[in-house]
Structures are given as structure tokens and as C-alpha cells.
Write a protein that holds these residues in place. Sequence first.
Motif, PDB file in Angstrom:
ATOM      1  N   GLU A  41       1.626 -25.409  -9.380  1.00 23.56           N
ATOM      2  CA  GLU A  41       0.553 -24.691  -9.269  1.00 23.56           C
ATOM      3  C   GLU A  41      -0.429 -24.613  -8.155  1.00 23.56           C
ATOM      4  O   GLU A  41      -1.446 -23.680  -8.130  1.00 23.56           O
ATOM      5  CB  GLU A  41      -0.198 -24.867 -10.563  1.00 23.56           C
ATOM      6  CG  GLU A  41       0.612 -25.096 -11.947  1.00 23.56           C
ATOM      7  CD  GLU A  41       1.337 -26.301 -12.392  1.00 23.56           C
ATOM      8  OE1 GLU A  41       1.592 -27.058 -11.426  1.00 23.56           O
ATOM      9  OE2 GLU A  41       1.383 -26.694 -13.364  1.00 23.56           O
ATOM     10  N   GLU A  68      -6.784 -25.675  -3.658  1.00 24.19           N
ATOM     11  CA  GLU A  68      -6.874 -24.456  -4.097  1.00 24.19           C
ATOM     12  C   GLU A  68      -5.606 -24.020  -5.170  1.00 24.19           C
ATOM     13  O   GLU A  68      -4.589 -24.535  -4.640  1.00 24.19           O
ATOM     14  CB  GLU A  68      -6.721 -23.561  -2.868  1.00 24.19           C
ATOM     15  CG  GLU A  68      -7.961 -22.995  -2.584  1.00 24.19           C
ATOM     16  CD  GLU A  68      -7.634 -22.039  -1.116  1.00 24.19           C
ATOM     17  OE1 GLU A  68      -6.563 -21.263  -1.255  1.00 24.19           O
ATOM     18  OE2 GLU A  68      -8.424 -21.983  -0.300  1.00 24.19           O
ATOM     19  N   VAL A  69      -5.908 -23.373  -6.187  1.00 24.10           N
ATOM     20  CA  VAL A  69      -4.715 -23.084  -7.081  1.00 24.10           C
ATOM     21  C   VAL A  69      -4.088 -21.808  -6.504  1.00 24.10           C
ATOM     22  O   VAL A  69      -4.679 -20.896  -6.173  1.00 24.10           O
ATOM     23  CB  VAL A  69      -5.292 -22.825  -8.519  1.00 24.10           C
ATOM     24  CG1 VAL A  69      -4.119 -22.665  -9.462  1.00 24.10           C
ATOM     25  CG2 VAL A  69      -5.943 -24.226  -8.883  1.00 24.10           C
ATOM     26  N   PRO A 103      -2.878 -18.328  -6.654  1.00 19.91           N
ATOM     27  CA  PRO A 103      -3.437 -17.184  -7.709  1.00 19.91           C
ATOM     28  C   PRO A 103      -2.864 -16.771  -8.849  1.00 19.91           C
ATOM     29  O   PRO A 103      -3.390 -16.585  -9.832  1.00 19.91           O
ATOM     30  CB  PRO A 103      -3.400 -16.143  -6.562  1.00 19.91           C
ATOM     31  CG  PRO A 103      -3.327 -16.457  -5.284  1.00 19.91           C
ATOM     32  CD  PRO A 103      -2.421 -17.720  -5.296  1.00 19.91           C
ATOM     33  N   TYR A 152      -4.067 -19.248 -11.298  1.00 23.56           N
ATOM     34  CA  TYR A 152      -5.412 -19.421 -11.579  1.00 23.56           C
ATOM     35  C   TYR A 152      -6.003 -18.910 -12.807  1.00 23.56           C
ATOM     36  O   TYR A 152      -5.799 -17.999 -13.252  1.00 23.56           O
ATOM     37  CB  TYR A 152      -6.201 -18.897 -10.383  1.00 23.56           C
ATOM     38  CG  TYR A 152      -7.874 -19.448 -10.373  1.00 23.56           C
ATOM     39  CD1 TYR A 152      -8.176 -20.685 -10.252  1.00 23.56           C
ATOM     40  CD2 TYR A 152      -8.912 -18.498 -10.736  1.00 23.56           C
ATOM     41  CE1 TYR A 152      -9.500 -21.175 -10.302  1.00 23.56           C
ATOM     42  CE2 TYR A 152      -9.992 -19.060 -11.021  1.00 23.56           C
ATOM     43  CZ  TYR A 152     -10.470 -20.281 -10.701  1.00 23.56           C
ATOM     44  OH  TYR A 152     -11.865 -20.873 -10.579  1.00 23.56           O
ATOM     45  N   THR A 153      -6.863 -19.503 -13.598  1.00 22.14           N
ATOM     46  CA  THR A 153      -7.351 -19.113 -14.661  1.00 22.14           C
ATOM     47  C   THR A 153      -8.793 -19.525 -15.086  1.00 22.14           C
ATOM     48  O   THR A 153      -8.997 -20.386 -14.611  1.00 22.14           O
ATOM     49  CB  THR A 153      -6.568 -19.533 -15.992  1.00 22.14           C
ATOM     50  OG1 THR A 153      -7.217 -19.298 -17.125  1.00 22.14           O
ATOM     51  CG2 THR A 153      -6.007 -20.973 -15.694  1.00 22.14           C
ATOM     52  N   ASP A 154      -9.596 -18.866 -15.874  1.00 20.99           N
ATOM     53  CA  ASP A 154     -10.829 -19.246 -16.300  1.00 20.99           C
ATOM     54  C   ASP A 154     -10.721 -20.242 -17.489  1.00 20.99           C
ATOM     55  O   ASP A 154     -11.683 -20.704 -17.870  1.00 20.99           O
ATOM     56  CB  ASP A 154     -11.710 -18.058 -16.756  1.00 20.99           C
ATOM     57  CG  ASP A 154     -11.902 -17.359 -15.535  1.00 20.99           C
ATOM     58  OD1 ASP A 154     -12.025 -17.911 -14.172  1.00 20.99           O
ATOM     59  OD2 ASP A 154     -12.412 -16.020 -15.465  1.00 20.99           O
ATOM     60  N   ILE A 175      -7.424 -25.835 -16.781  1.00 26.92           N
ATOM     61  CA  ILE A 175      -8.125 -26.218 -15.352  1.00 26.92           C
ATOM     62  C   ILE A 175      -8.125 -27.607 -15.675  1.00 26.92           C
ATOM     63  O   ILE A 175      -7.535 -28.476 -14.706  1.00 26.92           O
ATOM     64  CB  ILE A 175      -9.333 -25.561 -15.112  1.00 26.92           C
ATOM     65  CG1 ILE A 175      -9.363 -24.040 -14.855  1.00 26.92           C
ATOM     66  CG2 ILE A 175      -9.945 -26.312 -14.089  1.00 26.92           C
ATOM     67  CD1 ILE A 175      -8.385 -24.024 -13.294  1.00 26.92           C
ATOM     68  N   ILE A 189     -10.673 -28.409  -8.693  1.00 23.41           N
ATOM     69  CA  ILE A 189     -10.056 -27.041  -8.456  1.00 23.41           C
ATOM     70  C   ILE A 189     -10.711 -26.141  -8.133  1.00 23.41           C
ATOM     71  O   ILE A 189     -11.879 -25.548  -8.638  1.00 23.41           O
ATOM     72  CB  ILE A 189      -9.008 -26.805  -9.645  1.00 23.41           C
ATOM     73  CG1 ILE A 189      -7.817 -27.969  -9.989  1.00 23.41           C
ATOM     74  CG2 ILE A 189      -8.319 -25.382  -9.527  1.00 23.41           C
ATOM     75  CD1 ILE A 189      -7.178 -27.919 -11.164  1.00 23.41           C
ATOM     76  N   GLU A 224     -11.348 -21.954  -6.503  1.00 25.23           N
ATOM     77  CA  GLU A 224     -10.630 -20.523  -6.636  1.00 25.23           C
ATOM     78  C   GLU A 224      -9.922 -20.429  -5.174  1.00 25.23           C
ATOM     79  O   GLU A 224     -10.241 -20.796  -4.446  1.00 25.23           O
ATOM     80  CB  GLU A 224     -11.752 -19.574  -6.718  1.00 25.23           C
ATOM     81  CG  GLU A 224     -12.595 -19.425  -8.072  1.00 25.23           C
ATOM     82  CD  GLU A 224     -13.334 -18.273  -8.112  1.00 25.23           C
ATOM     83  OE1 GLU A 224     -13.157 -17.083  -7.551  1.00 25.23           O
ATOM     84  OE2 GLU A 224     -14.459 -18.385  -8.905  1.00 25.23           O
ATOM     85  N   PRO A 225      -8.745 -19.529  -5.455  1.00 22.79           N
ATOM     86  CA  PRO A 225      -7.818 -19.046  -4.291  1.00 22.79           C
ATOM     87  C   PRO A 225      -8.689 -18.661  -3.187  1.00 22.79           C
ATOM     88  O   PRO A 225      -9.912 -17.895  -3.526  1.00 22.79           O
ATOM     89  CB  PRO A 225      -7.008 -18.053  -5.010  1.00 22.79           C
ATOM     90  CG  PRO A 225      -7.025 -18.493  -6.505  1.00 22.79           C
ATOM     91  CD  PRO A 225      -8.356 -18.909  -6.689  1.00 22.79           C
TER      92      PRO A 225
END
Length: 432
Positions: free
Chosen positions: A350, A373-374, A376, A379-381, A386, A409, A411-412
Motif C-alpha cells: 500500500e 506516503e500511501v 493514491p 489512500y483513504t479517510d 489508516i 501516514i 497524503e500522496p
Amino acid sequence: MIWNETKECMSREQMHDLQSKRLVKLVDYVYHNVEFYRRKMQAIDLMPGDIKSIDDITKLPFTTKDDLRDNYPFGLFAVPNSEIVRIHASSGTTGKATVVGYTRKDLDIWAECVARCLTMAGVAKDDIIQIAYGYGLFTGGLGAHGGAEKIGATVVPMSTGNSKKLTTMMVDFGATAIACTPSYLLHISEVLAAEGLTDQIKLKAAICGAEPWTEKMRHEIEQRLRIKAYDIYGLSEVMGPGVACDCAFHKGLHVCEDHFYPEVLNTKTLLPVADGETGELAFTTLTKEGIPLIRYRTKDLTSIDHSTCDCGRTSARISRFKGRVDDMLIIRGVNVFPSQIEAALIEVEEVTPHYMMIVDRVNNLDTLEVQVEVDPKYYTDEVRAIEALTKKIAHVIQQALGISAKVKIVEPQTLIRSEGKAVHVIDNRKLY
Ligand code: DLL
């Protein structure tokens, strides 16, 4: 009894003769017992007979950490495993550890060298010494332990990790010496102060090393605990703690150079520099049987002084360390290469290879945060997702480094992209 007073007080000429004799024997030994060295020497048409004295050392090829890694685990051992009585290991630059093996004689010489260092720090038979370096694959605990037992001091094998127990026992046992990292000792001094115990300790000396520290830090330790603090140096590839240590004059660290021949090299030309000039330190292990090393490049920066010390010892002295030529960090006494994090993160589908290590020192204990960085597409809220991913990454990092890290973690596309050499480390520690 002063350990090895005779050898330490050899004249430079006598030392030269002893080192020459030992180097000639060593080169013959590695040529006949380690294929790696035989091949390296054959590649440059060098035969053991070409090495006649220590002055010929520059004819020999260097050895590096990568050579140990490429021959993982036992490829550079010069004896069969039946002769190896102990294994230690430290971090490699990537996934694999750097493995070293000791014969019984190696352990005896190691204990002898550490005993010399402890003696320089005034530790003797009637002392009670707490060893608070980590025990285990790290050489600190068992290495210091062997030397302290050799001089007949009462050894308390504390290891690391329980400061409260350490301070309680320091008072209850009347410990007179401690061996641990300097940052840990500063932390211990705070624990003692918080518990109102500083006035009750009987400590007189500390033997600190395994990580960079400064004269200012030494004075701070001495002042807070009303003791004398000494600098001990070593590295697992060469032996462990006890390769060098400073005396009461603190004018450089005396090298056990009858066993470890030091060279300080110009970082560009790799030719030996003059006394006083800074360069990379290399060691040739003159007496080691298990894993002898020829001109091993430590990557540590220092300078050398061959003049007689004010204490009367004639052994070569290396200055307090001035940094490293590579990107190795020492976090809580553990050697960490950013490349290890990179190798670990590749295992996690991931995440991307974009990461940043933030190293700090809080209450004299090192902290490590790794921002990652995850990818994209992952990536989740969603908080729980997370959290689960954070835990997974923290586990992989812990497995790779042997120390825990706080994982964050991000954001991209948020971590800094460098146009030149990638920057993966922010080290906020101040070695005052
Ligand atoms: O740190 C051995 C050791 C244990 C030395 C206990 C002293 C006391 P390694 O884990 O292989 O071995 O790490 C070796 O640590 O190349 C230096 O960069 C650094 N280092 C060790 N001692 C000092 C020191 C042990 N006194 C690496 N000052 C070395 C500065 C030190 N750096």
C-alpha cells in the motif's frame, strides 16, 4: 594490576616490530583460510611473501561492510564453525545483518582489550559495575561484560530498558561504575534526580560509547553525577567495544594497536593522511582468528596522533569522532541505515518508496518518526483502515531495524521531492 602495562608502554619501534610480525602472519593466514582474501590478492598479483612489514600494509586491498554482506553469513570466517564459540551481528546496509564470529582466543583478547579500557577509567577488582549496554546480538553488553569480569570487578548485567530498576540497584548495590551509551546516562541522571537519589549513589566512573557524543556532553554527565566519564569506541566488525578508549587526560582514544592496526585515510584518495589530519578510519585486525579483517573501512571520521600521551602511554590515539562518511544513524544505540527502511517499505504493497525519517531526542532518549506516503489507490479517510496500515508498517519497520518507530501516514505527494540526492532524514538531535 595494570592490564597490559608492558604492551602499552612499548616504544614505537617495539610496536612497529610487533605489528609487522603479526601482519606477516595474518596475511599468510587469510590467504590460506579465506577464499575472499585469496581471490582479492590474486587479482592484484599479491602473494603473502610480498608483505614483509607493517609498512607494506598499503599494498593490501580494503574490506567493506558490503563485503561482509555479500559473504553473509559466514563467508569471511577463517575457521570452521566448530571453532567459533560466539556470534554477534549488527545492522547491514539493507536487509541482511553483518555477522561476526569469535573463537575462544578472540574472546580472550576482546576481554583483555576491554579490561585495558576499564583500567584506564580506574575500574578495578573492588568495583561494582553495572553494564547497561544491550545484551544479545549487539556487542556492547557481552563485550563490556567480558572485560569487567576479566579484571575481577563485580559485574551487574543490567542490559537496557529498565531505568527504574537500574537506578534502584545503583543505590542499593553501591555501584561504583557504569557502562552505557552517553545519552542513556544523561537520561539516568534525570531519573536519579527526579527520584531524589543523586546524593545516594556511589558511582565514580562511566564508560560511555557506541554513539557519537561531545566533550560538552561529557562535562554535563560528570557534573550531574559527580563522576568521571570516559569515551570507549569499537565496532562489531572489528571486535566490539574496547578497540579504543580515552584515559584521564581525554586527549584522544588510545587504540589497542597491538591487536587493531589503525589507518586514517584521505576520503578521496584513500591514502593514509598525516597525523592530525581528518580522514576515514580503517582497521586491520592483527590477531583475530574467527573473522580477520584487512583494512576494514569503518566509515568513521577521525584523526590520529602517534605522540606519547600525557598519561605516559605510547599507543596511537584517535580523536573524538567527527561524523561518518556514509548515512548511518545511531538511534538508541542501534545502527540504522535509511536503506533498511526503504527495503522494509517495499514489502508493504500500500505504500510508495517516499518516506522521511525524523529523529529527535526527548528526555535524552532518541525518538524516531517515519512519515510514509500511501499509494493514491489505497489512500483513504477511513480512520480504521489508516490505523491498521500504520500498525502494519510499524511492525515491518520494527522487524527490519530492531527498534520501534512512530509511523505517520501522509497524503500522496506531500513529502518533499528532492532534485538532487534524495533526503530521507531530518535529525533534530543536538549533541550539546
Ligand atoms: O557500537 C560497539 C560498542 C559498544 C562501542 C559499546 C562502544 C561501546 P556497532 O554497533 O557495530 O558497535 O557500531 C559501531 O558505532 O562505527 C561508530 O560509528 C559508532 N561508535 C561506537 N563507539 C563510538 C564512540 C558498537 N565512542 C559504530 N564515539 C562505529 C562515536 C561511536 N561513535
